[in-house]
Design an enzyme around this catalytic site. Structure first.
Site, PDB file in Angstrom:
ATOM      1  N   CYS A  98       0.825  -1.206   0.000  1.00  0.00           N
ATOM      2  CA  CYS A  98       0.000   0.000   0.000  1.00  0.00           C
ATOM      3  C   CYS A  98       0.860   1.256   0.000  1.00  0.00           C
ATOM      4  O   CYS A  98       1.925   1.304   0.607  1.00  0.00           O
ATOM      5  CB  CYS A  98      -0.889   0.032   1.234  1.00  0.00           C
ATOM      6  N   ARG A 152       4.870   0.530  -6.264  1.00  0.00           N
ATOM      7  CA  ARG A 152       4.858  -0.275  -5.047  1.00  0.00           C
ATOM      8  C   ARG A 152       3.927  -1.490  -5.188  1.00  0.00           C
ATOM      9  O   ARG A 152       4.056  -2.453  -4.453  1.00  0.00           O
ATOM     10  CB  ARG A 152       4.385   0.576  -3.851  1.00  0.00           C
ATOM     11  N   TRP A 199      -2.914  -2.768  -1.611  1.00  0.00           N
ATOM     12  CA  TRP A 199      -2.482  -4.112  -2.021  1.00  0.00           C
ATOM     13  C   TRP A 199      -3.173  -5.047  -1.046  1.00  0.00           C
ATOM     14  O   TRP A 199      -2.817  -5.101   0.132  1.00  0.00           O
ATOM     15  CB  TRP A 199      -0.961  -4.200  -1.921  1.00  0.00           C
ATOM     16  N   ASN A 254      -1.576   1.409   5.956  1.00  0.00           N
ATOM     17  CA  ASN A 254      -0.680   0.419   5.358  1.00  0.00           C
ATOM     18  C   ASN A 254      -0.187  -0.461   6.502  1.00  0.00           C
ATOM     19  O   ASN A 254       0.267   0.054   7.523  1.00  0.00           O
ATOM     20  CB  ASN A 254       0.502   1.134   4.676  1.00  0.00           C
ATOM     21  N   GLY A 255      -0.280  -1.777   6.330  1.00  0.00           N
ATOM     22  CA  GLY A 255       0.166  -2.685   7.384  1.00  0.00           C
ATOM     23  C   GLY A 255      -0.914  -3.713   7.672  1.00  0.00           C
ATOM     24  O   GLY A 255      -1.852  -3.879   6.880  1.00  0.00           O
ATOM     25  N   GLU A 307      18.585 -16.087  -9.587  1.00  0.00           N
ATOM     26  CA  GLU A 307      18.120 -14.729  -9.872  1.00  0.00           C
ATOM     27  C   GLU A 307      17.531 -14.634 -11.282  1.00  0.00           C
ATOM     28  O   GLU A 307      16.501 -14.000 -11.491  1.00  0.00           O
ATOM     29  CB  GLU A 307      19.283 -13.737  -9.678  1.00  0.00           C
ATOM     30  N   LYS A 328      13.711 -13.478 -12.040  1.00  0.00           N
ATOM     31  CA  LYS A 328      13.404 -12.352 -12.940  1.00  0.00           C
ATOM     32  C   LYS A 328      12.383 -12.776 -13.988  1.00  0.00           C
ATOM     33  O   LYS A 328      11.404 -12.094 -14.248  1.00  0.00           O
ATOM     34  CB  LYS A 328      14.674 -11.961 -13.636  1.00  0.00           C
ATOM     35  N   GLU A 358       8.873 -13.434 -12.420  1.00  0.00           N
ATOM     36  CA  GLU A 358       8.075 -12.319 -11.914  1.00  0.00           C
ATOM     37  C   GLU A 358       7.535 -11.411 -13.015  1.00  0.00           C
ATOM     38  O   GLU A 358       6.450 -10.881 -12.874  1.00  0.00           O
ATOM     39  CB  GLU A 358       8.784 -11.522 -10.800  1.00  0.00           C
ATOM     40  N   HIS A 369      19.068 -36.211  -9.372  1.00  0.00           N
ATOM     41  CA  HIS A 369      18.369 -36.655  -8.158  1.00  0.00           C
ATOM     42  C   HIS A 369      16.867 -36.393  -8.236  1.00  0.00           C
ATOM     43  O   HIS A 369      16.197 -36.394  -7.213  1.00  0.00           O
ATOM     44  CB  HIS A 369      18.991 -35.986  -6.934  1.00  0.00           C
ATOM     45  N   LYS A 389       6.560  -3.730  -4.798  1.00  0.00           N
ATOM     46  CA  LYS A 389       7.987  -3.413  -4.780  1.00  0.00           C
ATOM     47  C   LYS A 389       8.555  -3.554  -3.381  1.00  0.00           C
ATOM     48  O   LYS A 389       9.656  -4.026  -3.185  1.00  0.00           O
ATOM     49  CB  LYS A 389       8.184  -1.982  -5.297  1.00  0.00           C
TER      50      LYS A 389
HETATM   51  C1  AGP Z   1      13.048  -8.748  -6.999  1.00  0.00           C
HETATM   52  O1  AGP Z   1      12.924  -8.484  -8.349  1.00  0.00           O
HETATM   53  C2  AGP Z   1      11.851  -8.672  -6.212  1.00  0.00           C
HETATM   54  N1  AGP Z   1      10.963  -7.704  -6.582  1.00  0.00           N
HETATM   55  C3  AGP Z   1      11.938  -9.055  -4.744  1.00  0.00           C
HETATM   56  O2  AGP Z   1      12.333 -10.383  -4.710  1.00  0.00           O
HETATM   57  C4  AGP Z   1      12.813  -8.228  -3.787  1.00  0.00           C
HETATM   58  O3  AGP Z   1      14.157  -8.418  -4.078  1.00  0.00           O
HETATM   59  C5  AGP Z   1      12.489  -8.642  -2.334  1.00  0.00           C
HETATM   60  O4  AGP Z   1      11.141  -8.371  -2.082  1.00  0.00           O
HETATM   61  C6  AGP Z   1      13.366  -7.961  -1.316  1.00  0.00           C
HETATM   62  O5  AGP Z   1      13.187  -6.583  -1.334  1.00  0.00           O
HETATM   63  P1  AGP Z   1      14.195  -5.604  -0.613  1.00  0.00           P
HETATM   64  O6  AGP Z   1      15.534  -5.784  -1.274  1.00  0.00           O
HETATM   65  O7  AGP Z   1      13.618  -4.247  -0.827  1.00  0.00           O
HETATM   66  O8  AGP Z   1      14.246  -6.011   0.820  1.00  0.00           O
END
Ligand code: AGP
Length: 612
Positions: A2, A27, A76, A102-103, A484, A488, A491, A507, A607
Site C-alpha cells: 500500500c 509499489r 495491495w 498500510n500494514g 536470480e 526475474k 516475476e 536426483h 515493490k
Molecule cells: C526482486 O525483483 C523482487 N521484486 C523481490 O524479490 C525483492 O528483491 C524482495 O522483495 C526484497 O526486497 P528488498 O531488497 O527491498 O528487501
C-alpha cells in the site's frame, strides 16, 4: 504494498494526491482512493478497484473534489478481496473520520467483535476499517482527535502507517506509525505525509522519518510530532538528494529497461567513493580489525533477489574469509531460533530498507547479540536507521518492481565488503586484493559492453517466448545467478521456471526434461566449467534445447554442444556474477515484452513488501 499520501496546504489537494499516488504506483496495488475535506462539502471520498487511471477519470483528475486537505491510498489486498468497498480511505460510521492504512492489524477481529456488540456497523472486510470505527468510538467521548489516535494506537496490535483526516479539523492531518514506513515532508505549498519519498519529491526534499510509536499532527504551516505518551518529539530534518528525473522514465519504454541501462553508472557511484589509492575504504563503518578477527560466523539475511545476492556472497566469502557464512531467508531466520551470538556478524541486505521480514530478522539478530551491517538503497529507511552500521548502494530510485540496478550494486558493494574483511583477517594476498579491486573498477565498462549489444538477447527472446517452462542450471556462483535469472523471468513474464544446482538434476529434476524443454545453462564459473559441459550433454541427450550463458573464454567449447550461446566478458572469478546476471535480466525483460506483460508492474507483486 500500500502507498499512502496526505497533504494539507494552500493548493487543491486532490490533484496533488493523485500525482503522489501515481509516483508510488510501482509499489504494487489493486485499488485506489482519496478523501478530501472542504468547508462547503465536508469529507468527500472516492475510491475504486483497479488502476489509478480509473480513479482519476472518476474525479476528473481531482477537479471534482474541492479542498486543501486530503489523504490518498493505493491498496495491495491482504484482508478482503480487491473491490470498491475494501479500497481505502475508510470512513467511520458517522462520516466524521476518513483513514488510510498500510500494514496489518493483527487483533482486528477481536476489536471488530467488541465494536459490533456496541452496535457499530462495518461496510468492508478489511482490518483497516476497524481502526476507523475504533477511532470514531474514542473520538465521540471528548472530541479530541490527538487523544483518540493515541488511544487507538495503544489498543491495536500489528503494523501500521496511518493517515487520518476529520471533518471537524479544517487544517490538520494526523499520522501514526509502527513497522510500516511513513515520512513527513515540509513543503512551500504545505506539508505532507507519504509512504515513500518519490511521492512528494516534486514538492519538497525536506523530510523527517517517523519512528515507531510516533504520532504527528500536520497543518499547512507546521508539523508537531509526539511519542506514544504524547510528549513532544524534536524531529531531525533530512535533505533528499535524489534527482526528480531519476524517478521518471525519461524516454525509455519501461523503468526496468532504463534501470538496466543505468547499471554501469550505479555501480560506479557505489564503488568509486569506496576505493582510494587501490584500497577499500568503508567510511562510517565501525568494524575494527579486532572485532573482525573475533567473528566466528557470518549470517547474510535477505528476501527475494537480495537473498540471491547473499547466496553469491556465501560462495565468495567462505572461500575468501575461511569463516562459516550462512545465507538465510529473512522469513525463515526470524522463526528458526538462530545461533547468533556476540561473535556473529549479521549482514542485512534490502533495496527498500522496509521489507518487514528482513527488518524483523535484523531485530531478532540484534536481540541475540549479533552485530548488524545493513546494505540498503533507500536512505533513511527503517533498516538503515536500525542497523548498527549501514552502507548505502547508490543506485538511485528503483521504480520497476523487478530489481536490476539495485541487485547489481548490492553485489558490487558486497564484493568490497568481503575484501575489506579478508584484508583485516589476512586471508587475501596483496596480489589477489589488487586484482579484485581492479576487477571491480572495470565492471562498469564490461557491463556497458553487454548493454551495447543486446540484439542477440532480443533474438533469443523472440525464439523462446512461447515456452511455458524453463530451467536454469549451474554450479556454485552460476547456481546463485541462475536463481536470480529464474526469479526475474517468473516475476515479469509469468513463465514457470526453476533454478537447479546442476549436480542435483540426476536426483529428480531430470525427469522433467523432455524433447524441446528449454534449459538455460550457466557456465561462467571457470573452476567448474568441465562439469557444466557434462550437464549440458546430459540434458541434450534427453532432448532439451540448450541456451548457454558463458564467457568469451569458453565460447568455442560451449558453442559445440549448446544450441545457442550468450557470451559475457571475463571478470575476476568472484566478480563474474556481476556480468553473468545482466543478460539474464535483459532476457527476462525481452521475454516479458514479447508476451505483452505489464513489465514494470507485474501482477500480484509489490515493490516493497511491508507485511509478513
Ligand atoms: C526482486 O525483483 C523482487 N521484486 C523481490 O524479490 C525483492 O528483491 C524482495 O522483495 C526484497 O526486497 P528488498 O531488497 O527491498 O528487501
Amino acid at each position: 504494498m500500500c502507498g499512502i499520501i496526505g497533504f494539507v496546504g494552500t493548493e487543491q489537494a486532490a490533484p496533488i494526491l493523485l500525482d503522489g499516488l501515481e509516483r508510488m504506483e510501482y509499489r504494487g496495488y489493486d485499488s485506489a482512493g482519496v478523501a478530501v475535506r472542504s468547508d462547503t462539502e465536508g469529507l468527500q471520498v472516492k475510491k475504486t478497484k483497479g488502476r489509478l487511471k480509473v480513479l482519476s477519470d472518476l474525479i476528473h483528475g481531482g477537479r471534482d473534489l474541492t479542498g486543501t486537505l486530503g489523504i490518498g491510498h493505493t491498496r495491495w489486498a491482504t484482508h478482503g478481496e480487491p473491490n470498491d468497498a475494501n479500497a481505502h480511505p475508510h470512513v467511520s460510521e458517522d462520516g466524521t473520520i476518513a483513514l488510510v492504512h498500510n500494514g496489518i492489524i493483527e487483533n482486528y477481529q477481536e476489536i471488530k467483535d467488541s465494536l459490533l456488540q456496541k452496535g457499530m456497523k462495518f461496510t468492508s472486510d478489511t482490518d483497516s476499517e476497524v481502526v476507523a470505527q475504533l477511532l470514531e468510538f474514542y473520538y465521540r467521548e471528548n472530541h479530541n482527535m490527538l487523544d483518540a489516535v493515541s488511544r487507538v494506537v495503544h489498543r491495536i496490535e500489528g503494523s501500521y502507517a496511518l493517515g487520518i483526516i476529520c471533518a471537524d479539523y479544517p487544517d490538520a492531518l494526523i499520522a501514526a506509525r509502527k513497522d510500516s514506513p511513513l515520512i513527513l515532508g515540509y513543503g512551500r505549498i504545505g506539508n505532507f505525509i507519504a509512504s515513500d519519498v518519490t511521492a512528494i519529491l516534486k514538492y519538497t526534499r525536506d523530510v523527517s522519518y517517523m519512528d515507531d510509536g510516533e504520532i504527528a499532527v500536520i497543518t499547512s504551516t507546521k508539523v508537531d510530532v509526539y511519542n506514544s505518551e504524547l510528549d513532544p518529539v524534536e524531529k531531525q530534518h533530512h535533505t533528499v538528494n535524489w534527482d526528480v528525473s531519476a524517478a521518471e522514465k525519461g524516454g525509455y519504454p519501461h523503468f526496468m529497461f532504463k534501470e538496466m541501462m543505468e547499471e554501469p553508472e550505479a555501480i560506479r557511484k557505489t564503488v568509486s567513493p569506496r576505493i582510494r589509492d587501490g584500497r577499500v575504504v568503508l567510511d562510517n563503518v565501525s568494524l575494527t580489525p579486532e572485532y573482525i578477527r573475533g567473528i566466528s560466523r557470518i549470517f547474510i539475511i535477505a528476501c527475494g533477489s537480495s537473498y540471491h545476492v547473499s547466496m553469491v556472497c556465501k560462495y565468495n566469502w567462505e572461500r575468501m574469509l575461511r569463516i562459516p557464512v550462512e545465507a538465510v531467508l529473512a522469513s525463515e531466520f526470524r522463526y528458526s531460533d538462530p545461533l547468533v551470538d556476540d561473535h556473529s556478524l549479521v549482514i542485512v541486505i534490502s533495496q527498500s530498507g522496509e521489507t518487514l521480514d528482513t527488518t524483523a530478522a535484523m531485530r531478532e539478530a540484534k536481540r541475540r547479540g549479533g552485530r548488524t551491517l545493513a546494505i540498503v538503497n533507500v536512505v533513511g529507511s527503517s533498516i538503515a536507521r536500525e542497523a548498527d552500521d549501514v552502507l548505502y548502494t547508490w543506485a538511485g530510485p528503483e521504480i520497476a518492481v523487478a530489481t536490476t540496478k539495485a541487485y547489481s550494486t548490492q553485489l558490487a558493494l558486497l564484493d568490497l565488503v568481503g575484501l575489506y574483511l579478508a584484508d583485516a583477517l589476512g586471508t587475501v594476498s596483496p596480489e589477489e586484493y589488487g586484482a579484485i579491486v581492479r576487477g571491480v573498477e572495470q565492471l562498469p565498462a564490461q557491463m556497458q559492453q553487454i548493454l551495447d549489444h543486446t540484439e542477440d538477447i532480443k533474438y533469443f527472446a523472440s525464439r523462446y517466448f512461447n515456452h511455458n517452462s524453463i530451467f536454469f542450471i549451474g554450479r556454485n556462483l552460476d547456481y546463485a545467478i541462475g536463481m536470480e535469472g529464474s526469479l526475474k523471468l517468473k516475476e515479469i513474464s509469468y513463465i514457470h521456471s526453476e533454478a537447479y544446482a546442476s549436480g542435483e538434476l540426476k536426483h529428480g529434476t531430470i525427469s522433467l526434461i523432455e524433447p524441446g524443454t528449454l534449459v538455460i545453462t550457466l557456465s561462467t564459473y571457470a573452476p567448474l566449467f568441465d562439469k557444466a559441459m557434462n550437464n549440458v550433454v546430459e540434458v541434450k541427450a534427453r532432448g532439451a534445447e540448450v541456451l548457454a550463458v558463458t564467457t568469451e573464454e569458453f565460447r568455442d567449447k560451449m558453442g559445440k554442444v549448446a544450441d545457442a550461446t550468450m557470451v559475457v566478458p571475463v571478470a575476476h572469478c568472484i566478480l563474474q556474477p556481476s556480468l553473468t546476471v545482466l543478460p539474464l535480466q535483459l532476457f527476462a525483460y525481452y521475454m516479458a515484452l514479447q508476451r505483452g506483460c505489464d513489465i514494470d508492474k507485474p501482477r500480484n507483486l509489490a515493490k516493497s513488501v511491508t507485511v509478513e
